[in-house]
Design an enzyme around this catalytic site. Sequence first.
Site, PDB file in Angstrom:
ATOM      1  N   HIS A  14      -2.251   7.531  -4.613  1.00  0.00           N
ATOM      2  CA  HIS A  14      -2.496   6.314  -3.847  1.00  0.00           C
ATOM      3  C   HIS A  14      -2.422   5.123  -4.783  1.00  0.00           C
ATOM      4  CE1 HIS A  14      -5.565   3.166  -2.857  1.00  0.00           C
ATOM      5  NE2 HIS A  14      -4.802   3.087  -1.789  1.00  0.00           N
ATOM      6  N   GLY A  42      -4.131  -5.238  12.867  1.00  0.00           N
ATOM      7  CA  GLY A  42      -2.864  -4.839  12.275  1.00  0.00           C
ATOM      8  C   GLY A  42      -2.174  -3.737  13.059  1.00  0.00           C
ATOM      9  N   ARG A  43      -0.979  -3.415  12.645  1.00  0.00           N
ATOM     10  CA  ARG A  43      -0.185  -2.377  13.316  1.00  0.00           C
ATOM     11  C   ARG A  43      -0.778  -1.007  12.991  1.00  0.00           C
ATOM     12  NH1 ARG A  43       4.798   0.541  12.002  1.00  0.00           N
ATOM     13  NH2 ARG A  43       5.991   0.934  13.920  1.00  0.00           N
ATOM     14  N   SER A  50       0.850  -1.191   0.000  1.00  0.00           N
ATOM     15  CA  SER A  50       0.000   0.000   0.000  1.00  0.00           C
ATOM     16  C   SER A  50       0.880   1.233   0.000  1.00  0.00           C
ATOM     17  CB  SER A  50      -0.901  -0.002   1.242  1.00  0.00           C
ATOM     18  OG  SER A  50      -1.716   1.137   1.274  1.00  0.00           O
ATOM     19  N   ARG A  97      -3.103  -6.196  -3.643  1.00  0.00           N
ATOM     20  CA  ARG A  97      -3.302  -7.102  -2.525  1.00  0.00           C
ATOM     21  C   ARG A  97      -3.721  -8.479  -3.044  1.00  0.00           C
ATOM     22  NH1 ARG A  97      -6.998  -3.153  -2.979  1.00  0.00           N
ATOM     23  NH2 ARG A  97      -9.142  -3.770  -3.394  1.00  0.00           N
ATOM     24  N   HIS A 130       2.059  12.078  -0.108  1.00  0.00           N
ATOM     25  CA  HIS A 130       1.572  13.439   0.080  1.00  0.00           C
ATOM     26  C   HIS A 130       2.715  14.416  -0.191  1.00  0.00           C
ATOM     27  CE1 HIS A 130      -2.292  12.265   1.784  1.00  0.00           C
ATOM     28  NE2 HIS A 130      -1.674  11.430   2.602  1.00  0.00           N
ATOM     29  N   ASN A 139      -2.326   0.576  -4.452  1.00  0.00           N
ATOM     30  CA  ASN A 139      -2.163  -0.641  -3.666  1.00  0.00           C
ATOM     31  C   ASN A 139      -2.461  -1.864  -4.522  1.00  0.00           C
ATOM     32  OD1 ASN A 139      -4.803  -2.205  -2.626  1.00  0.00           O
ATOM     33  ND2 ASN A 139      -5.303  -0.036  -2.867  1.00  0.00           N
TER      34      ASN A 139
END
Length: 302
Positions: free
Chosen positions: A108, A261-262, A94, A112, A98, A110
């Site tokens: 952006h 998740g983190r 991901s 998966r 900016h 990503n």
Amino acid sequence: MSETEAQRVEAEFLALQHRICAAVEASDEAERFREDSWQRAEGGSGRSRVLSNGAVFERAGVNYSHVYGDMLPPSASAARPELAGRPFRALGVSVVIHPLNPFVPTSHFNVRFFSAGEAPGPIDWWFGGGFDLTPYYGFEEDAVHWHRQAESACRPFGADVYPRFKTWCDEYFYIRHRDEPRGIGGIFFDDLNTWGFDRSFEFVRSVSDHFLSAYGPIVERRKAHPYGAREREFQLYRRGRYVEFNLVYDRGTLFGLQSGGRVESILMSLPPLVAWRYDWHPDPDTPEAELYERFLSRKDWI
């Protein structure tokens, strides 16, 4: 699907993270990524890379994760309820960038890979991903280039792929409570498995390659564009829309939080500085108004 196929995805995604970080560092020149490796108590790990306060990029996050668990989170099974409760594996890269200069758009990207189930029972798998662009000041040249690259990524896989995934992107990255798109779109896809593993994986690699060729030239064209306090204030205001979408609608954010998740890695997509104004509207015949009138609408850029 086989363990070998999952290993191919893992190797590709780790190499992709490295390629994107190298391209960002080459463009910024002043700063390098900080890397954090992390473990997930419920199963899995990740590698987060964040560049902050660069000469070109105020924040760039490039996150790799490979997590697994006993039960697919609701955000991943909402559209496919038959998968609810199954063990899962999720791998992904991901990226959210900016830039500092308001004339360089936020981007952006990503990709998966999910699988649900375990042997000897049935295993369902699918790919998802895409890329989209969020300008603060619009340039038609940039919008056309962005969508031409998106179309080029899709072209070898069928004439209907780009129009279908562009429409999906327009519909997905839409801030419904504001009745406006987040940006100028791009392509978005999910639940991709009907082509078979090899063909689907080839498409994911094509999307990955075209993200870099789509965004890099735009950054180089705009990163030295002069700007002042007015443009910076408008950029911070529009970043608020980005935050609203990510915290209210984004599936990746919801999946990360629901799967344990983190948190730092999940929320690295948020910009470092944001501003909100109460009931603000741009003055007529200004560059700010032009963004709303010409760019924040669904259109065929190519």
